[in-house]
Design a protein around this motif. Structure first.
Motif, PDB file in Angstrom:
ATOM      1  N   SER A  77       0.803  -1.223   0.000  1.00 38.85           N
ATOM      2  CA  SER A  77       0.000   0.000   0.000  1.00 38.85           C
ATOM      3  C   SER A  77       0.834   1.269   0.000  1.00 38.85           C
ATOM      4  O   SER A  77       0.359   2.319  -0.418  1.00 38.85           O
ATOM      5  CB  SER A  77      -0.918   0.008   1.217  1.00 38.85           C
ATOM      6  OG  SER A  77      -0.152   0.125   2.414  1.00 38.85           O
ATOM      7  N   GLY A  78       2.059   1.181   0.491  1.00 34.96           N
ATOM      8  CA  GLY A  78       2.894   2.373   0.590  1.00 34.96           C
ATOM      9  C   GLY A  78       2.564   3.252   1.778  1.00 34.96           C
ATOM     10  O   GLY A  78       3.079   4.367   1.878  1.00 34.96           O
ATOM     11  N   ILE A  79       1.748   2.769   2.689  1.00 39.29           N
ATOM     12  CA  ILE A  79       1.384   3.567   3.857  1.00 39.29           C
ATOM     13  C   ILE A  79       2.579   3.639   4.804  1.00 39.29           C
ATOM     14  O   ILE A  79       3.135   2.622   5.176  1.00 39.29           O
ATOM     15  CB  ILE A  79       0.170   2.964   4.575  1.00 39.29           C
ATOM     16  CG1 ILE A  79      -1.029   2.938   3.628  1.00 39.29           C
ATOM     17  CG2 ILE A  79      -0.169   3.770   5.820  1.00 39.29           C
ATOM     18  CD1 ILE A  79      -2.238   2.228   4.193  1.00 39.29           C
ATOM     19  N   PRO A  80       2.955   4.865   5.219  1.00 39.48           N
ATOM     20  CA  PRO A  80       4.117   5.025   6.092  1.00 39.48           C
ATOM     21  C   PRO A  80       3.754   5.207   7.565  1.00 39.48           C
ATOM     22  O   PRO A  80       2.603   5.513   7.895  1.00 39.48           O
ATOM     23  CB  PRO A  80       4.749   6.313   5.560  1.00 39.48           C
ATOM     24  CG  PRO A  80       3.545   7.143   5.187  1.00 39.48           C
ATOM     25  CD  PRO A  80       2.493   6.162   4.708  1.00 39.48           C
ATOM     26  N   TYR A  81       4.754   5.028   8.387  1.00 37.26           N
ATOM     27  CA  TYR A  81       4.600   5.269   9.824  1.00 37.26           C
ATOM     28  C   TYR A  81       5.938   5.750  10.353  1.00 37.26           C
ATOM     29  O   TYR A  81       6.983   5.227   9.956  1.00 37.26           O
ATOM     30  CB  TYR A  81       4.181   3.990  10.543  1.00 37.26           C
ATOM     31  CG  TYR A  81       3.962   4.169  12.017  1.00 37.26           C
ATOM     32  CD1 TYR A  81       4.916   3.756  12.944  1.00 37.26           C
ATOM     33  CD2 TYR A  81       2.794   4.747  12.494  1.00 37.26           C
ATOM     34  CE1 TYR A  81       4.725   3.925  14.294  1.00 37.26           C
ATOM     35  CE2 TYR A  81       2.591   4.923  13.858  1.00 37.26           C
ATOM     36  CZ  TYR A  81       3.562   4.514  14.752  1.00 37.26           C
ATOM     37  OH  TYR A  81       3.371   4.694  16.095  1.00 37.26           O
ATOM     38  N   TYR A  82       5.916   6.760  11.234  1.00 34.13           N
ATOM     39  CA  TYR A  82       7.154   7.365  11.716  1.00 34.13           C
ATOM     40  C   TYR A  82       7.187   7.441  13.234  1.00 34.13           C
ATOM     41  O   TYR A  82       6.147   7.593  13.890  1.00 34.13           O
ATOM     42  CB  TYR A  82       7.287   8.798  11.174  1.00 34.13           C
ATOM     43  CG  TYR A  82       7.224   8.914   9.684  1.00 34.13           C
ATOM     44  CD1 TYR A  82       6.018   9.158   9.030  1.00 34.13           C
ATOM     45  CD2 TYR A  82       8.378   8.778   8.910  1.00 34.13           C
ATOM     46  CE1 TYR A  82       5.954   9.253   7.659  1.00 34.13           C
ATOM     47  CE2 TYR A  82       8.324   8.871   7.527  1.00 34.13           C
ATOM     48  CZ  TYR A  82       7.108   9.114   6.913  1.00 34.13           C
ATOM     49  OH  TYR A  82       7.055   9.207   5.545  1.00 34.13           O
ATOM     50  N   THR A  83       8.390   7.396  13.764  1.00 33.52           N
ATOM     51  CA  THR A  83       8.540   7.706  15.163  1.00 33.52           C
ATOM     52  C   THR A  83       8.418   9.216  15.328  1.00 33.52           C
ATOM     53  O   THR A  83       8.694   9.981  14.393  1.00 33.52           O
ATOM     54  CB  THR A  83       9.890   7.200  15.700  1.00 33.52           C
ATOM     55  OG1 THR A  83       9.905   7.252  17.117  1.00 33.52           O
ATOM     56  CG2 THR A  83      11.040   8.009  15.155  1.00 33.52           C
TER      57      THR A  83
END
Length: 126
Positions: free
Chosen positions: A55-61
């Motif tokens: 999906s290309g969905i990102p997540y970041y600290t």
């Protein structure tokens, strides 16, 4: 067996930018998620960002949110980490990791990843 090779690290002044790349190879490369971690001298390895491969969905600290962008190129089996407004506290060895199997949510712990790259040094001078 998946091989991950990072590149793009280097020395940059505070406020500068770097783009890290991680190229994946292997006989049958598949991935559910790719992640970036970093480890500063004397500290534990910490999660930076992850992206779901399909999906290309990102997540970041939180410490990099708004300053960094993780992206991927499926055709090249490559994941990128664009880092802007770099700070001296971003100095670390940055590692790329891959997780093959599905997991609910984003994998943010080291043990949730199957394969690791050798790391690339990022040094931010003040």
């Amino acid at each position: 067996q998946v091989q991950l090779v990072e590149s793009g690290g280097g020395l940059v002044q505070a406020g500068g930018s770097l783009r890290l790349s991680c190229a994946a190879s292997g006989r049958t490369f598949t991935s559910h998620a790719m992640g970036w971690f970093r480890q500063a001298p004397g500290k534990e390895r910490e999660f930076v960002a992850a992206i779901l491969w399909n999906s290309g969905i990102p997540y970041y600290t939180d410490s990099v949110k708004g300053r960094s962008t993780i992206s991927r190129d499926n055709a090249k089996n490559t994941v990128y980490l664009q880092m802007n407004s770099l700070k001296p506290e971003d100095t670390a060895v940055y590692y790329c990791a891959s997780r093959t199997r599905f997991i609910v949510g984003f994998p943010i712990f080291s043990y949730q990843y199957d394969s690791w790259g050798q790391g690339t040094q990022v040094t931010v001078s003040s």
